[in-house]
Each structure stands twice: as structure tokens, then as C-alpha cells.
Design a protein around this motif. Structure first.
Motif, short mmCIF file in Angstrom:
data_model
loop_
_atom_site.label_atom_id
_atom_site.label_comp_id
_atom_site.label_asym_id
_atom_site.label_seq_id
_atom_site.Cartn_x
_atom_site.Cartn_y
_atom_site.Cartn_z
N ASN A 186 -109.95 -41.06 0.75
CA ASN A 186 -109.27 -42.31 1.09
C ASN A 186 -108.90 -43.14 -0.13
O ASN A 186 -109.75 -43.43 -0.96
N SER A 217 -107.38 -44.95 5.76
CA SER A 217 -107.11 -43.66 6.41
C SER A 217 -106.11 -43.87 7.53
O SER A 217 -105.72 -45.00 7.83
N GLY A 218 -105.69 -42.78 8.16
CA GLY A 218 -104.73 -42.90 9.25
C GLY A 218 -103.32 -42.54 8.82
O GLY A 218 -103.07 -42.17 7.66
N GLY A 265 -103.18 -47.71 10.20
CA GLY A 265 -104.33 -47.20 9.47
C GLY A 265 -105.64 -47.89 9.81
O GLY A 265 -105.70 -48.79 10.65
N LEU A 266 -106.66 -47.43 9.14
CA LEU A 266 -108.01 -47.96 9.32
C LEU A 266 -108.62 -48.12 7.94
O LEU A 266 -108.57 -47.21 7.11
N GLU A 314 -108.94 -52.58 11.37
CA GLU A 314 -107.67 -51.89 11.54
C GLU A 314 -106.59 -52.54 10.69
O GLU A 314 -106.61 -53.75 10.45
N CYS A 317 -116.10 -38.17 9.89
CA CYS A 317 -115.36 -38.56 11.10
C CYS A 317 -115.84 -37.84 12.36
O CYS A 317 -115.36 -38.14 13.46
N GLY A 357 -109.33 -36.38 10.90
CA GLY A 357 -110.36 -37.39 10.74
C GLY A 357 -110.21 -38.58 11.65
O GLY A 357 -110.75 -38.60 12.76
N THR A 358 -109.46 -39.58 11.22
CA THR A 358 -109.34 -40.84 11.96
C THR A 358 -108.89 -40.64 13.40
O THR A 358 -109.31 -41.39 14.29
N ASN A 402 -112.10 -48.79 5.92
CA ASN A 402 -113.54 -48.74 6.15
C ASN A 402 -114.31 -48.80 4.85
O ASN A 402 -113.87 -48.29 3.82
N PHE A 447 -111.45 -40.75 16.27
CA PHE A 447 -112.10 -41.98 16.71
C PHE A 447 -111.56 -42.47 18.04
O PHE A 447 -112.27 -43.10 18.81
N MET A 497 -115.49 -52.19 8.92
CA MET A 497 -114.30 -51.49 9.38
C MET A 497 -113.30 -52.50 9.91
O MET A 497 -113.68 -53.49 10.54
#
Length: 326
Positions: free
Chosen positions: A201, A224-225, A72-73, A68, A29, A274-275, A75, A278, A66
């Protein structure tokens, strides 16, 4: 009379290595570190964790990779990177020259590959710790992910520990996609892990209802997120309860200092961001300040006193909570 909030001792330990504070970046990240260094001095963090390094260069998975999701995200980037030789030639020296504590994440398709990576890092200057990314498919076992099996995870950890200097901690990164995360954690510690990182994740799938197809080319990807934070807290809680003496890096959905504080109370001695990076490159330093403020507001003088505090017996009370309400 000064009303200033007293400073909190934010030092923590990753096994025997002292970190100035508990906030680190999460693997994958923060790029090479150069990207974030445009916004703040990486030396302000407890450590910088690299993207997962592999033996050979890898282009990653095909796009789209990737998308959304609510809170969350998802990937499926894959372990994209230049390989170990380029990392040792360009990325690690840049970090070492700036005295940035660096946790090197490694990933491989076999025990031998993990061992070879660890051996290449053994004499490299600037390596604070090695994080073993166990969420990689084992090509010798029908592609089953190492992290899903305690014995396989322990074998990888033992191989890495056997070729890594004693003063460099080996950190096993665990997946929540298992039946018993405590059993895998215990196997990794028995195999020689000095610390644990959790969670990697969990896998998810998102389907585009307009195209009527999966949103990711690889179909599934890592989630993630904020959506995964309760899962991370649960895993940290369970493992700390079972293995209270093992250092844990809490990872998953940390967006604020309160989120970081929650993982600390569950048993983490360090927290990875991490996320959040971004969309907010300054997230890690902001979270560090928010965490320190949260600790000070509750009467803590040391971060170490908050680690695992939520495990105290019901009805025992909390001196810090009582003092902060006066």
C-alpha cells in the motif's frame, strides 16, 4: 454442435511451485483463513496469503485506524497478530490439515528478526512460500522502511533465503513509494528473491474537515482499493519489462476479473485480491471465474499465454484478439 466456451488452463507457477490458478488472497485481508472458509473452500484458490506474522504478539495501532476514501480504503491497523508461536501452534496447522496452499507473510524490525522468523518456518509443514513484507521500519536505521532502499531490502531477502528450504520460494513484497521500483526489484532478485509481489500500500493521509483532525490516529496509512490499481499496473509493467523472467504477483485494487486480466497482461503471473474481500467475501472466487471467462472469450487456452502480452511490439497484432473478433 456444442457452443460451449473451451476451458482455459489456469495453472501458473510461483517460481518452481505450481498453483492451480493465479488468484490468491492478499496479506492482511483474509485473516487466518477460517473467516473466508465459512463462504467457500479456500482450496479453490491458487493460494492463501496470511496476515504478516511477527515474532512477538502485537496489538496494532490505536483507533481510529481505518477510513474510507474516494475509490479506496486508508488503513493504519499495524501488524496486529498473535506472534509466530501462536501462528505455528494454531493457524498454520489448521491450513495445512486442509491442504490449502499457504504463503506466509513475515515482517520484522531488523534483519535478525526476519531471519529468526524464517528459521522458525523452515521445518513447519504447510508453507508453500514465504512473502517478505519489506514495508516495515528498520529499527537499526532510524526507522527507515526497508522497502525504500534496495541494499536494505536485498539484505533482508538474502537472510531469509539463507535459512529457507530450497523448495519454498521467497517472495519480496515491494512498495511503490520509491524513486525507482525497478532498482529495488533488481536488488531483491540479486539477493535471492524467487518472485516479487507488488504493490504494497502506498501511504496517504485523510483529514476530517468536521473534526479538523487527521482521520487516522497514526495520521498516515496505507491506501488500497481501485484508486491504486493504475499504480500497481505501472509497477508490474516496469518490473516485468526489466526482469521478464521473474514471477510477479500483482496486488492492488483488483475488484473484477478484468482488473486481474489487466495485471496479467502487464506481466503478473498471479494476482492477489485484498480490499474487495471486506465487502464481498466471495470476491476471490468470483474474480477467478471472471478472469477465466475473459481469457476464454479472447481465445486463450492457457493463462500462461496472456502473461505480459501487452508488452508485444506495436503493430505485431494479437492472435487471440483477432480470433475472438471473428
Amino acid at each position: 454442435m456444442s457452443l460451449d466456451v473451451p476451458a482455459v488452463d489456469m495453472r501458473t507457477y510461483l517460481a518452481h511451485v505450481e498453483l492451480a490458478n493465479p488468484v490468491t488472497t492478499a496479506a492482511g485481508c483474509a485473516g487466518t483463513g477460517r473467516e473466508l472458509s465459512q463462504f467457500f473452500d479456500l482450496g479453490r484458490l491458487g493460494a492463501h496469503t496470511t496476515r504478516t506474522i511477527t515474532m512477538a504478539p502485537r496489538a496494532g495501532r490505536p483507533t481510529p485506524r481505518m477510513t474510507e476514501t474516494p475509490s479506496g480504503l486508508l488503513n493504519a491497523v499495524g501488524l496486529q497478530g498473535p506472534g509466530i508461536e501462536a501462528f505455528l501452534g494454531r493457524e498454520l496447522p489448521w491450513l495445512a490439515q486442509r491442504s490449502i496452499r499457504t504463503v506466509v507473510s513475515i515482517g520484522g524490525g531488523s534483519v535478525a528478526e526476519y531471519t529468526a522468523l524464517a528459521r522458525r518456518l523452515a521445518d513447519a509443514p504447510g508453507v508453500t512460500a514465504i512473502e517478505v513484507n519489506l514495508a516495515c521500519p528498520n529499527i537499526e536505521d532510524r526507522g527507515r522502511v526497508f522497502a525504500r532502499d534496495g541494499a536494505a531490502s536485498a539484505e533482508v531477502v538474502a537472510s531469509v533465503r539463507s535459512v529457507t528450504r530450497y523448495d519454498v520460494p521467497v517472495v519480496a513484497k515491494l512498495s511503490p513509494d520509491v524513486t525507482d521500483v525497478v532498482a529495488v526489484a533488481r536488488a531483491c532478485v540479486d539477493g535471492g528473491a524467487d518472485a516479487l509481489s507488488m504493490i504494497n500500500n502506498p501511504l496517504g493521509v485523510c483529514i476530517d474537515v468536521d473534526t479538523l483532525r487527521p482521520a487516522l490516529a497514526a495520521v498516515s496509512g496505507g491506501l488500497s482499493g481501485p484508486a491504486v490499481r493504475p499504480l500497481a499496473v505501472r509497477c508490474v509493467w516496469q518490473v516485468h519489462a526489466a526482469l521478464p523472467g521473474v514471477p510477479i504477483v500483482g496486488v492492488g485494487g483488483v475488484m473484477t476479473g478484468r482488473d486481474a486480466f489487466e495485471l496479467i497482461l502487464a506481466g503478473a503471473c498471479a494476482v492477489a485480491v485484498g480490499t474487495a474481500l471486506f465487502h464481498d467475501p466471495l470476491a476471490a472466487v468470483r474474480i477467478l471465474k471472471e478472469l477465466e471467462d475473459a481469457l476464454a472469450a479472447r481465445g486463450f487456452q492457457r493463462l500462461a499465454d496472456a502473461v505480459g502480452l501487452a508488452h508485444r511490439p506495436p503493430g505485431s497484432g494479437s492472435r487471440h484478439l483477432e480470433e475472438s473478433s471473428l
